[in-house]
Design a protein around this motif. Structure first.
Motif: not given
Length: 246
Positions: A139-147
């Protein structure tokens, strides 16, 4: 009209980008599931067929440390062999109204019995991925921008010392609940098992052709870590363990 990839699938994209270095080779066999079905019908609880595959595979991989391993690096590649046998099990789940694939981690299966494996599968299948702590990292990964997302994912899964506790030492994925006979998948581990449906097919017993309940079982292996003979032994031993289930 094109639209951005759904946020809930961003972890899948990060995973697919990461496994590009894998050198997969594919094997498959057919397993007579008569003994497994007899055990399942006589049991006091309902076991998933995947639980039987996980139990059999964990027992085999505990005897094949060369296959219960991972590799990292291109210029100076290194291999780590793990004492624990940890399974990555793919799950068909819904998060925020979107159907996605999530991975459950089942650790230390070399010490687990069928009941213990089924208990862990039930925990993941009955829980809500929107709140389960096991999926907090996704879930935390989903919130991060691509790079940043790609960097964070690589920092998490690449170190060999902790990879077994992040993505497991082998993977199992099943489409047996649908009319799929067989398929091959790459789970990011040295060994990935693909479980197809169980169907009525002719089998030979005591020299006679009789009706049997047969499942297609595929194995993908990373050729950087092991060779075909080792992988074939693993697949043959898993097949034997399932066919001799008592």
């Amino acid at each position: 009209m094109s639209t951005p990839i759904a946020r809930e699938r961003r972890h899948t994209l990060a995973f697919l980008d990461e496994i590009r270095a894998v050198a997969p080779v594919y094997l498959d066999t057919e397993v007579d599931m008569t003994a497994v079905e007899a055990h399942r019908n006589a049991a006091g609880r309902k076991y998933s067929f995947v639980s039987y595959v996980l139990e059999a595979a964990a027992g085999v991989l505990a005897k094949h440390p060369e296959a219960n391993a991972a590799v990292h690096g291109r210029i100076r590649p290194r291999v780590t062999r793990y004492e624990s046998v940890n399974a990555k099990l793919t799950l068909d789940r819904t998060l925020n109204g979107r159907r996605i694939v999530l991975a459950a981690l089942l650790k230390d299966l070399q010490h687990a019995d069928l009941d213990g494996i089924q208990d862990r599968i039930d925990h993941y299948r009955d829980g809500d991925p929107a709140s389960m702590p096991e999926f907090a990292g996704v879930r935390a990964l989903h919130k991060l921008p691509w790079p940043v997302r790609q960097f964070a994912y690589r920092r998490t899964v690449r170190p060999l010392a902790k990879r077994a506790d992040v993505i497991g030492t082998f993977a199992v994925t099943s489409l047996g609940h649908r009319p799929v006979d067989g398929f091959h998948s790459v789970g990011g581990t040295t060994i990935t098992l693909g479980v197809g449906r169980i169907a009525d097919r002719p089998v030979v017993r005591d020299g006679a052709v009789v009706p049997g309940r047969v499942m297609r079982l595929s194995l993908s292996f990373d050729h950087r870590v092991i060779d075909g003979a080792e992988a074939a032994d693993v697949l043959a031993e898993i097949k034997s363990a399932l066919e001799c289930k008592s």
